[in-house]
Design a protein around this motif. Structure first.
Motif: not given
Lengths: 114, 115
Positions: A31-34, A93-101
């Motif tokens: 997952s990647l967020f801006w 931001a990045s995370s290994s899972g979906t929204w809430n990890t």
């Protein structure tokens, strides 16, 4: 890499100029967020990718904003015809899972439109 | 839509004194809650999170927070602050009742620790 890397750290653009902001997420993160953070404000969501798919772009403020993640790794946020109100810090931001990890944030790119 | 209110924009506190940073969110049946810290010219670092289970959550650097569902609050506390705790603190919430939704952040609280 060890963390989320964003480049450039600082960008000054003349009004009307196009800019491209790069984000290198942590290797293997799905997952990647801006986010956009105006001066004195909290971060505000712009868009979300799961691998190469852009699943949510509801936060993009106008059609001048465009984001891509073509190979599911590096992402680019592009702003066309920049305006003064686009001046902000853009956080990736990045995370290994979906929204809430747990999401790991980069240091951000400070964009100043003059 | 979910919203987060951080009641204090600035909190000055003397070194070794206790501190509480307040956070309230708009009502929802099911939420995840987070506190992040931002040092000058840095990105956000996760301090702690509440997903489920015990309402008292312990995080890094000696911080803890308590989830209070009836008051829709998630206040951050530290019993004794250090100069190095001077930073901006952000509370964030994810509303699970609307499916997968992005984090919504408060406007932040600037903690200034005075020697």
């Amino acid at each position: 890499g060890a963390g989320v890397s964003q480049s450039p750290r600082y960008k000054v653009a003349k009004r009307g100029q196009d800019v491209a902001l790069r984000c290198d997420p942590i290797s293997g993160h799905v997952s990647l967020f801006w986010y956009q953070q105006a001066l004195g404000q909290g971060p505000e969501f712009l868009t979300y990718f799961q691998n190469e798919a852009q699943l949510d772009k509801s936060g993009l403020p106008s059609d001048r904003f465009f984001a891509e993640r073509p190979e599911g790794s590096v992402s680019t946020l592009k702003i066309q015809r920049t305006q003064q109100e686009d001046s902000a810090v853009y956080l990736c931001a990045s995370s290994s899972g979906t929204w809430n990890t747990e999401a790991f944030f980069g240091q951000g790119t400070r964009l100043t439109v003059v | 839509a979910q919203s987060v209110t951080q009641l204090d924009s600035q909190v000055p506190v003397f070194e070794e004194a206790p501190v509480e940073l307040r956070c309230n969110y708009s009502s929802s049946v099911s939420v995840y809650l987070f506190w992040y810290v931002q040092y000058p010219n840095q990105g956000l670092q996760l301090l702690l999170k509440y997903l489920s289970g015990s309402t008292l959550v312990k995080g890094i650097n000696g911080f803890e927070a308590e989830f209070n569902k009836s008051q829709t609050s998630f206040h951050l506390r530290k019993p004794s602050v250090h100069i190095s705790d001077t930073a901006e603190y952000f509370c964030a919430v994810s509303d699970l009742t609307a499916g997968n939704t992005p984090l919504v952040f408060g406007k932040g609280t600037r903690l200034s620790v005075i020697a």
